[in-house]
Write a protein that holds these residues in place. Sequence first.
Motif, mmCIF file in Angstrom:
data_model
loop_
_atom_site.group_PDB
_atom_site.id
_atom_site.type_symbol
_atom_site.label_atom_id
_atom_site.label_comp_id
_atom_site.label_asym_id
_atom_site.label_seq_id
_atom_site.Cartn_x
_atom_site.Cartn_y
_atom_site.Cartn_z
ATOM 1 N N ILE A 46 -12.995 -0.511 -14.739
ATOM 2 C CA ILE A 46 -12.488 0.861 -14.576
ATOM 3 C C ILE A 46 -12.707 1.359 -13.157
ATOM 4 O O ILE A 46 -11.832 1.986 -12.529
ATOM 5 C CB ILE A 46 -13.173 1.780 -15.607
ATOM 6 C CG1 ILE A 46 -12.767 1.410 -17.032
ATOM 7 C CG2 ILE A 46 -12.853 3.259 -15.322
ATOM 8 C CD1 ILE A 46 -13.537 2.128 -18.102
ATOM 9 N N ALA A 47 -13.826 1.061 -12.632
ATOM 10 C CA ALA A 47 -14.125 1.491 -11.259
ATOM 11 C C ALA A 47 -13.184 0.836 -10.258
ATOM 12 O O ALA A 47 -12.715 1.455 -9.297
ATOM 13 C CB ALA A 47 -15.591 1.168 -10.942
ATOM 14 N N ASP A 48 -12.895 -0.432 -10.484
ATOM 15 C CA ASP A 48 -11.980 -1.141 -9.563
ATOM 16 C C ASP A 48 -10.595 -0.543 -9.620
ATOM 17 O O ASP A 48 -9.879 -0.403 -8.583
ATOM 18 C CB ASP A 48 -11.946 -2.615 -9.938
ATOM 19 C CG ASP A 48 -13.243 -3.328 -9.590
ATOM 20 O OD1 ASP A 48 -14.055 -2.767 -8.819
ATOM 21 O OD2 ASP A 48 -13.502 -4.419 -10.175
ATOM 22 N N MET A 49 -10.167 -0.183 -10.827
ATOM 23 C CA MET A 49 -8.832 0.389 -10.966
ATOM 24 C C MET A 49 -8.763 1.764 -10.305
ATOM 25 O O MET A 49 -7.724 2.150 -9.736
ATOM 26 C CB MET A 49 -8.481 0.520 -12.475
ATOM 27 C CG MET A 49 -8.244 -0.822 -13.143
ATOM 28 S SD MET A 49 -7.910 -0.628 -14.900
ATOM 29 C CE MET A 49 -6.352 0.259 -14.812
ATOM 30 N N GLN A 50 -9.807 2.501 -10.363
ATOM 31 C CA GLN A 50 -9.822 3.820 -9.731
ATOM 32 C C GLN A 50 -9.819 3.755 -8.204
ATOM 33 O O GLN A 50 -9.395 4.696 -7.542
ATOM 34 C CB GLN A 50 -11.059 4.608 -10.235
ATOM 35 C CG GLN A 50 -10.955 4.998 -11.692
ATOM 36 C CD GLN A 50 -12.230 5.681 -12.168
ATOM 37 O OE1 GLN A 50 -13.275 5.618 -11.488
ATOM 38 N NE2 GLN A 50 -12.132 6.302 -13.380
ATOM 39 N N THR A 51 -10.212 2.665 -7.675
ATOM 40 C CA THR A 51 -10.293 2.546 -6.205
ATOM 41 C C THR A 51 -9.314 1.530 -5.660
ATOM 42 O O THR A 51 -9.373 1.127 -4.499
ATOM 43 C CB THR A 51 -11.704 2.151 -5.799
ATOM 44 O OG1 THR A 51 -12.016 0.888 -6.397
ATOM 45 C CG2 THR A 51 -12.735 3.198 -6.240
ATOM 46 N N ALA A 52 -8.362 1.116 -6.518
ATOM 47 C CA ALA A 52 -7.428 0.062 -6.071
ATOM 48 C C ALA A 52 -6.489 0.547 -4.975
ATOM 49 O O ALA A 52 -6.030 -0.224 -4.113
ATOM 50 C CB ALA A 52 -6.611 -0.410 -7.303
ATOM 51 N N HIS A 53 -6.146 1.888 -4.910
ATOM 52 C CA HIS A 53 -5.228 2.391 -3.903
ATOM 53 C C HIS A 53 -5.903 2.597 -2.592
ATOM 54 O O HIS A 53 -5.265 2.872 -1.561
ATOM 55 C CB HIS A 53 -4.620 3.714 -4.416
ATOM 56 C CG HIS A 53 -5.699 4.781 -4.584
ATOM 57 N ND1 HIS A 53 -6.559 4.824 -5.640
ATOM 58 C CD2 HIS A 53 -5.982 5.868 -3.757
ATOM 59 C CE1 HIS A 53 -7.327 5.859 -5.479
ATOM 60 N NE2 HIS A 53 -6.991 6.522 -4.349
ATOM 61 N N GLN A 54 -7.129 2.559 -2.519
ATOM 62 C CA GLN A 54 -7.838 2.751 -1.275
ATOM 63 C C GLN A 54 -7.864 1.426 -0.502
ATOM 64 O O GLN A 54 -7.936 0.342 -1.116
ATOM 65 C CB GLN A 54 -9.271 3.199 -1.576
ATOM 66 C CG GLN A 54 -9.333 4.546 -2.258
ATOM 67 C CD GLN A 54 -10.795 4.960 -2.573
ATOM 68 O OE1 GLN A 54 -11.716 4.174 -2.320
ATOM 69 N NE2 GLN A 54 -10.963 6.181 -3.107
ATOM 70 N N PRO A 55 -7.781 1.570 0.816
ATOM 71 C CA PRO A 55 -7.828 0.345 1.652
ATOM 72 C C PRO A 55 -9.179 -0.341 1.489
ATOM 73 O O PRO A 55 -10.196 0.321 1.330
ATOM 74 C CB PRO A 55 -7.609 0.885 3.061
ATOM 75 C CG PRO A 55 -7.924 2.341 3.002
ATOM 76 C CD PRO A 55 -7.638 2.807 1.622
ATOM 77 N N LYS A 56 -9.146 -1.624 1.493
ATOM 78 C CA LYS A 56 -10.401 -2.375 1.339
ATOM 79 C C LYS A 56 -11.195 -2.324 2.614
ATOM 80 O O LYS A 56 -10.636 -2.400 3.712
ATOM 81 C CB LYS A 56 -10.128 -3.831 0.973
ATOM 82 C CG LYS A 56 -9.477 -3.977 -0.394
ATOM 83 C CD LYS A 56 -9.279 -5.441 -0.717
ATOM 84 C CE LYS A 56 -8.669 -5.598 -2.094
ATOM 85 N NZ LYS A 56 -8.497 -7.021 -2.464
ATOM 86 N N ALA A 57 -12.447 -2.231 2.526
ATOM 87 C CA ALA A 57 -13.307 -2.191 3.666
ATOM 88 C C ALA A 57 -13.301 -3.545 4.377
ATOM 89 O O ALA A 57 -13.315 -4.559 3.704
ATOM 90 C CB ALA A 57 -14.722 -1.802 3.231
#
Length: 376
Positions: free
Chosen positions: A365-376
């Motif tokens: 769930i956490a990964d899906m919530q942050t999937a639109h953010q650019p990866k560090a």
Amino acid sequence: MIFTDSVAVSGVRRTEDGYLVAEARVARTGIQDYLGTEIDPDNEHGLRDKPIVRVYRPESAVFHADAMHSYAYRPMTNGHPGGDGVNSKNWKDVAIGQTGGEVVRDGQFVKVPLVLMDASAIADYESGKRELSMGYGAEVVFQDGVSPEGEAFDCFLGPMKMNHLSLEHRARGGEHLRIGDNQPNTPTGGHDMADSLRTVIVDGLSVQTTDQGAQAIDKLTKQLADAGVNIKTLTDAHAAALAAKDGELAKKDAEIDDLRAKQLNDADIDKRVTARADLITKAKSIADADYTGKSDAEIRKAVVVAKLGDAAVAGKADAYVDARFEILVEDAAKNPANDPFRQHMIHQDGSTVRNESEKARLQMIADMQTAHQPKA
């Protein structure tokens, strides 16, 4: 008082002159029965209506020196002469012989020799008139007492004085001498009723019989009494034996009932095995140990001690220990680690499979919530 007494003749023989000589026991010590109407005819001493009066002859009466002298040289008669006996006035008319002078004591008896000299009297003797009766005088002392042999008596005699010895058809019989009163008016001489018959008590009844009949009654009465004692002894022994057997049977029955109570059927055995296995399973779930040979109570106590220490059971009753054990069992049931079906879900670090799944889900769930953010 003038008495007559019967005796037995022994050692009879005839002399060259035709006389008949013999020896006879003429008196004895002891108690003789007498009719109350004869010993106390005027009832001066209250004995007239008594069926039997027991007259005691002590040794002092029978073997007194004067008595022993009086047995010697007494005239013999063919039947009692009546009246006052034999004296110088009637001796020529009534004497048929005499006693001798060798008077001896023979145990409780006095024995004297005698000679029968009259041919007619000897013929009577040989034809069956063979009893002898001693006539004598004695003072009667009316006083109750008990003889040295333990026999009670109503009165006793003073020193006896012999008067004559009479030949009789029927005297009181044999060597057992009995007192008989020679009544003055006896029509034919000889003995009166007291001299020829005895009164004995049979089952509370007065019975008159001969001396021989009285002896037979006494013998049969004694045998009957002895038989009654023997029957009672046997009955008591039989009752005691039955009581002992009953006791043994009761003991055996109790043992059988006890064994039956202890005996288990198959269903009881199954229940006990199941209950035992369940108890050991619970115990091992709390404290894994070897419980072989321990009773149920010992197992529960060992588990509580293993889990809580000795202080937990010190001075406590079995009911308390059982309650503590059940609490430990309930607590163990709440711990998944004690559930064998959940053991495969536990990792070595103590985490469970369920915890890992939840962690992965949350990560997704956490990964899906942050999937639109650019990866560090």
